[in-house]
Design an enzyme around this catalytic site. Structure first.
Site, PDB file in Angstrom:
ATOM      1  N   LYS A  63     -27.955  -2.027   8.253  1.00 27.80           N
ATOM      2  CA  LYS A  63     -27.630  -3.383   7.813  1.00 27.80           C
ATOM      3  C   LYS A  63     -26.270  -3.427   7.119  1.00 27.80           C
ATOM      4  O   LYS A  63     -26.101  -2.879   6.033  1.00 27.80           O
ATOM      5  CB  LYS A  63     -28.698  -3.873   6.828  1.00 27.80           C
ATOM      6  CG  LYS A  63     -28.546  -5.365   6.519  1.00 27.80           C
ATOM      7  CD  LYS A  63     -29.255  -5.777   5.245  1.00 27.80           C
ATOM      8  CE  LYS A  63     -28.386  -5.684   4.018  1.00 27.80           C
ATOM      9  NZ  LYS A  63     -27.196  -6.534   4.033  1.00 27.80           N
ATOM     10  N   GLY A  94     -23.758   0.653  -2.603  1.00 25.93           N
ATOM     11  CA  GLY A  94     -23.432  -0.666  -3.153  1.00 25.93           C
ATOM     12  C   GLY A  94     -23.318  -0.581  -4.660  1.00 25.93           C
ATOM     13  O   GLY A  94     -23.088   0.503  -5.217  1.00 25.93           O
ATOM     14  N   SER A  95     -23.511  -1.705  -5.314  1.00 28.92           N
ATOM     15  CA  SER A  95     -23.299  -1.735  -6.766  1.00 28.92           C
ATOM     16  C   SER A  95     -24.475  -1.111  -7.509  1.00 28.92           C
ATOM     17  O   SER A  95     -25.592  -1.041  -6.986  1.00 28.92           O
ATOM     18  CB  SER A  95     -23.108  -3.179  -7.216  1.00 28.92           C
ATOM     19  OG  SER A  95     -24.303  -3.890  -6.958  1.00 28.92           O
ATOM     20  N   THR A 135     -27.385  -3.633  -7.916  1.00 26.45           N
ATOM     21  CA  THR A 135     -28.272  -3.762  -6.749  1.00 26.45           C
ATOM     22  C   THR A 135     -29.049  -2.465  -6.532  1.00 26.45           C
ATOM     23  O   THR A 135     -30.215  -2.504  -6.138  1.00 26.45           O
ATOM     24  CB  THR A 135     -27.453  -4.107  -5.482  1.00 26.45           C
ATOM     25  OG1 THR A 135     -26.616  -5.208  -5.772  1.00 26.45           O
ATOM     26  CG2 THR A 135     -28.358  -4.473  -4.329  1.00 26.45           C
ATOM     27  N   GLY A 136     -28.432  -1.335  -6.800  1.00 26.07           N
ATOM     28  CA  GLY A 136     -29.104  -0.043  -6.630  1.00 26.07           C
ATOM     29  C   GLY A 136     -30.394   0.016  -7.446  1.00 26.07           C
ATOM     30  O   GLY A 136     -31.402   0.568  -6.987  1.00 26.07           O
ATOM     31  N   GLU A 162     -25.805   5.474  -3.579  1.00 31.22           N
ATOM     32  CA  GLU A 162     -24.376   5.722  -3.822  1.00 31.22           C
ATOM     33  C   GLU A 162     -23.834   4.452  -4.458  1.00 31.22           C
ATOM     34  O   GLU A 162     -23.674   3.436  -3.780  1.00 31.22           O
ATOM     35  CB  GLU A 162     -23.648   6.021  -2.496  1.00 31.22           C
ATOM     36  CG  GLU A 162     -24.120   7.279  -1.796  1.00 31.22           C
ATOM     37  CD  GLU A 162     -23.708   8.568  -2.505  1.00 31.22           C
ATOM     38  OE1 GLU A 162     -22.919   8.499  -3.485  1.00 31.22           O
ATOM     39  OE2 GLU A 162     -24.175   9.633  -2.090  1.00 31.22           O
ATOM     40  N   CYS A 177     -15.068   2.540  -4.336  1.00 27.86           N
ATOM     41  CA  CYS A 177     -15.936   3.044  -5.412  1.00 27.86           C
ATOM     42  C   CYS A 177     -15.212   4.133  -6.193  1.00 27.86           C
ATOM     43  O   CYS A 177     -15.384   4.260  -7.398  1.00 27.86           O
ATOM     44  CB  CYS A 177     -17.245   3.563  -4.834  1.00 27.86           C
ATOM     45  SG  CYS A 177     -17.031   4.748  -3.509  1.00 27.86           S
ATOM     46  N   GLU A 232     -16.450  -2.041 -14.122  1.00 22.73           N
ATOM     47  CA  GLU A 232     -15.856  -1.720 -12.820  1.00 22.73           C
ATOM     48  C   GLU A 232     -15.194  -2.984 -12.285  1.00 22.73           C
ATOM     49  O   GLU A 232     -15.884  -3.941 -11.929  1.00 22.73           O
ATOM     50  CB  GLU A 232     -16.939  -1.243 -11.841  1.00 22.73           C
ATOM     51  CG  GLU A 232     -16.342  -0.873 -10.500  1.00 22.73           C
ATOM     52  CD  GLU A 232     -17.368  -0.546  -9.421  1.00 22.73           C
ATOM     53  OE1 GLU A 232     -18.442  -1.175  -9.366  1.00 22.73           O
ATOM     54  OE2 GLU A 232     -17.057   0.332  -8.600  1.00 22.73           O
TER      55      GLU A 232
HETATM   56  P1  NAD Z   1     -23.806  -4.922  -3.350  1.00 21.42           P
HETATM   57  O1  NAD Z   1     -24.685  -4.047  -4.149  1.00 21.42           O
HETATM   58  O2  NAD Z   1     -23.692  -6.351  -3.710  1.00 21.42           O
HETATM   59  O3  NAD Z   1     -24.251  -4.905  -1.803  1.00 21.42           O
HETATM   60  C1  NAD Z   1     -24.354  -3.726  -1.055  1.00 21.42           C
HETATM   61  C2  NAD Z   1     -25.323  -3.952   0.082  1.00 21.42           C
HETATM   62  O4  NAD Z   1     -26.627  -4.192  -0.449  1.00 21.42           O
HETATM   63  C3  NAD Z   1     -25.023  -5.147   0.973  1.00 21.42           C
HETATM   64  O5  NAD Z   1     -25.340  -4.807   2.307  1.00 21.42           O
HETATM   65  C4  NAD Z   1     -25.983  -6.209   0.448  1.00 21.42           C
HETATM   66  O6  NAD Z   1     -26.319  -7.188   1.408  1.00 21.42           O
HETATM   67  C5  NAD Z   1     -27.187  -5.378   0.096  1.00 21.42           C
HETATM   68  N1  NAD Z   1     -28.071  -5.963  -0.915  1.00 21.42           N
HETATM   69  C6  NAD Z   1     -27.769  -6.897  -1.844  1.00 21.42           C
HETATM   70  N2  NAD Z   1     -28.844  -7.152  -2.617  1.00 21.42           N
HETATM   71  C7  NAD Z   1     -29.837  -6.347  -2.162  1.00 21.42           C
HETATM   72  C8  NAD Z   1     -31.187  -6.118  -2.572  1.00 21.42           C
HETATM   73  N3  NAD Z   1     -31.724  -6.785  -3.612  1.00 21.42           N
HETATM   74  N4  NAD Z   1     -31.906  -5.228  -1.898  1.00 21.42           N
HETATM   75  C9  NAD Z   1     -31.376  -4.529  -0.872  1.00 21.42           C
HETATM   76  N5  NAD Z   1     -30.106  -4.698  -0.437  1.00 21.42           N
HETATM   77  C10 NAD Z   1     -29.341  -5.595  -1.079  1.00 21.42           C
HETATM   78  O7  NAD Z   1     -22.404  -4.171  -3.367  1.00 21.42           O
HETATM   79  P2  NAD Z   1     -21.035  -4.688  -2.773  1.00 21.42           P
HETATM   80  O8  NAD Z   1     -20.525  -5.741  -3.694  1.00 21.42           O
HETATM   81  O9  NAD Z   1     -21.204  -4.987  -1.322  1.00 21.42           O
HETATM   82  O10 NAD Z   1     -20.144  -3.372  -2.888  1.00 21.42           O
HETATM   83  C11 NAD Z   1     -19.389  -3.047  -3.990  1.00 21.42           C
HETATM   84  C12 NAD Z   1     -20.073  -2.002  -4.839  1.00 21.42           C
HETATM   85  O11 NAD Z   1     -20.409  -0.868  -4.048  1.00 21.42           O
HETATM   86  C13 NAD Z   1     -19.184  -1.455  -5.941  1.00 21.42           C
HETATM   87  O12 NAD Z   1     -19.927  -1.342  -7.126  1.00 21.42           O
HETATM   88  C14 NAD Z   1     -18.782  -0.083  -5.433  1.00 21.42           C
HETATM   89  O13 NAD Z   1     -18.416   0.828  -6.435  1.00 21.42           O
HETATM   90  C15 NAD Z   1     -20.011   0.324  -4.707  1.00 21.42           C
HETATM   91  N6  NAD Z   1     -19.712   1.362  -3.717  1.00 21.42           N
HETATM   92  C16 NAD Z   1     -20.189   2.620  -3.913  1.00 21.42           C
HETATM   93  C17 NAD Z   1     -19.882   3.640  -3.021  1.00 21.42           C
HETATM   94  C18 NAD Z   1     -20.389   5.035  -3.220  1.00 21.42           C
HETATM   95  O14 NAD Z   1     -20.397   5.783  -2.254  1.00 21.42           O
HETATM   96  N7  NAD Z   1     -20.816   5.429  -4.403  1.00 21.42           N
HETATM   97  C19 NAD Z   1     -19.081   3.351  -1.918  1.00 21.42           C
HETATM   98  C20 NAD Z   1     -18.602   2.064  -1.739  1.00 21.42           C
HETATM   99  C21 NAD Z   1     -18.936   1.073  -2.646  1.00 21.42           C
END
Ligand code: NAD
Length: 474
Positions: free
Chosen positions: A170, A221-222, A225-226, A243, A277, A374
């Site tokens: 996704k 992701g963030s 959300t993680g 991650e 990230c 961040e």
């Molecule tokens: P986000 O957490 O908003 O979204 C990431 C993904 O999760 C998207 O596909 C989104 O649709 C999905 N999502 C959103 N809510 C969800 C839920 N409740 N349950 C399951 N999935 C859900 O993050 P973003 O704004 O897309 O990305 C930016 C963040 O990602 C930053 O904090 C960045 O540091 C982090 N990031 C981390 C890494 C790493 O490898 N550590 C790499 C790239 C980005």
């Protein structure tokens, strides 16, 4: 590609979706394409297809799985021109960077195919043989953010598929198109159901992580959300790899050549419009070189071209989406309200699209939001330090622990500093370099588990130990 009808890939077939949502070009703010908004029934079909395909894929010899990963990589490579144009349009990044994201994704699949799945014999005595083997877990939900849609998907697909798992992939709602297109191009390569690609609005992620048919969630992701993903996965005790976010410090020692490092330090923070990230998000500079290095970074920043990623010569594109744009502007406003000094930037751009100028702040206090949070955008605080213990303390004083970099001509000392930093990856005199053969993950709230390296493959495996008694069996 503008009038292309993007489809999901479910059980090897195109699924247009009963509903769609618009995808914007962040350089203009215009909706230029529609993506399927996966319904619950369509998601059920994707998960069911992945479950059905699992036994045969698990039983497929690993040599064949390696071969197919290379075929996938080859198809993506052949389509870099089309895919990278599309990626620039939906993501905003300059075209050469989009080529890097797509080509990097293909490279990652290819290199992931080389990993060995280990087998460990812990006892082979007269009495007993004990072996631990690593098999696939089942159906993996691969959830990807919008900053590097292709390469971050490949971080998951390569090892997951190699280990014999099937996948429901996704992309983020604001960057679904390149991933959907890759799903279309790869149809027929893998057995039906082994790789399903679904796109959707904000409702889809939570449906996926709560789905009973998913065995493992690999999420990038963030941090915010993680935490929700982990909570939701707890329902059926799904395995999770998370991650997450980072607030990476760079520590610049007084023995660097100021002129030589200024450009590298700039890009450590501003590449991909700061939306990485592992971008440098706090730059600690020793007081003896603070003024000349500050001047050199700002001078270089003035030469960098911001614009539509599709235009030749653009080095920095817009922020990817409106929510992130508002967040970055809010942090800039906070800095303004608190009277911090701007060395460059700080004004909202007047042109359409989500553009924020390169913004650099002069030694704001450690408690400033722009230091503590961040930013994930083109805004960087430069911070002055006096001595090593102090700066290591400041670097570690964060809920994050993703990456860190040290800039020094004394490599031994830099190695020593690395051991004292709470960060999953530390770079010395460079930044952001990752390898499919090295573990990448975060300390503290930057994540759980790793991607990359043999350890990354094991995240997609279930250990099984078999004890065999060699003496009398009756
Ligand atoms: P986000 O957490 O908003 O979204 C990431 C993904 O999760 C998207 O596909 C989104 O649709 C999905 N999502 C959103 N809510 C969800 C839920 N409740 N349950 C399951 N999935 C859900 O993050 P973003 O704004 O897309 O990305 C930016 C963040 O990602 C930053 O904090 C960045 O540091 C982090 N990031 C981390 C890494 C790493 O490898 N550590 C790499 C790239 C980005």
């Amino acid at each position: 590609m503008a009038d292309h009808k993007f489809t999901m890939t479910i059980n090897g077939k195109a699924v247009a979706g009963t509903e769609t949502f618009g995808v914007e070009n962040p350089a203009t703010g215009e909706v230029f394409a529609q993506a399927p908004d996966c319904s619950k029934a369509e998601l059920d079909a994707a998960v069911a297809a992945a479950r059905d395909a699992f036994p045969a894929w698990k039983a497929t010899p690993i040599a064949r799985r390696r071969e197919l990963l290379n075929v996938m990589a080859g198809i993506i490579m052949q389509n870099v021109p089309e895919l990278s144009r599309l990626l620039t349009r939906e993501q905003g990044k300059p075209h050469p960077d989009a080529e890097g994201d797509v080509g990097g994704g293909a490279f990652w699949l290819m290199e992931s195919s080389r990993h060995e799945i280990p087998e460990h014999v812990s006892e082979d005595s007269a009495e007993r043989h004990a072996v631990t083997r690593y098999g696939p877990i089942g159906v993996v939900a691969a959830i990807v953010p919008w900053n590097f849609p292709v390469i971050l998907a490949a971080f998951k697909l390569g090892p997951a598929l190699l280990a014999g798992n099937t996948v429901v992939l996704k992309p983020a709602p604001t960057t679904p198109l390149t991933t959907l297109r890759i799903g279309e191009l790869l149809r027929g390569v893998l057995p039906d159901g082994v790789l399903n690609v679904v796109s959707g609005s904000d409702r889809l992620g939570p449906w996926l992580t709560a789905h009973k048919g998913i065995d493992k969630v690999s999420f990038t992701g963030s941090t915010q959300t993680g935490k929700k993903v982990m909570e939701s996965a707890a329902g059926s005790l799904k395995r999770v790899t998370l991650e997450l976010g980072g607030n990476d410090p760079a520590i610049v020692m007084p023995d660097v050549d100021v002129k030589k490092v200024a450009e590298d330090l700039f890009w450590a923070a501003f590449r991909n419009t700061g939306q990485i990230c592992i971008a440098t998000k706090r730059m600690y500079i020793h007081k003896d070189i603070y003024e000349p290095l500050k001047a050199a970074i700002v001078e270089y920043a003035k030469t960098v071209k911001i614009g539509d990623g599709a235009e030749q010569g653009t080095q920095i594109g817009p922020i990817q989406n409106s929510a992130q744009y508002k967040r970055v502007l809010e942090l800039i406003q906070d800095a303004r309200d608190n009277g911090y000094t701007f060395l460059i930037g700080g004004e909202a751009s007047k042109v359409p699209g989500y553009f924020v100028p390169i913004t650099i702040l002069d030694n704001p206090p450690e408690s400033a939001r722009i230091v503590q949070e961040e930013q994930f955008g083109p805004v960087l605080p430069l911070l002055k330090f006096d001595n090593l213990d102090e700066v290591i303390g400041r670097a570690n004083d964060s809920e994050y622990g993703l990456g860190a970099s040290i800039w020094s001509s004394d490599i031994d000392r830099a190695q020593d500093i690395a051991t004292r930093l709470q960060a999953g990856t530390v770079w010395i005199n460079e930044s952001q370099h990752l390898s499919p053969h090295a573990a990448f993950g975060g300390f503290k709230q930057s994540g759980i588990g790793v991607e990359g390296g043999p350890e990354g493959v094991l995240e997609f495996c279930q250990a099984q130990t078999v004890f065999t008694r060699k003496s009398a069996t009756a």
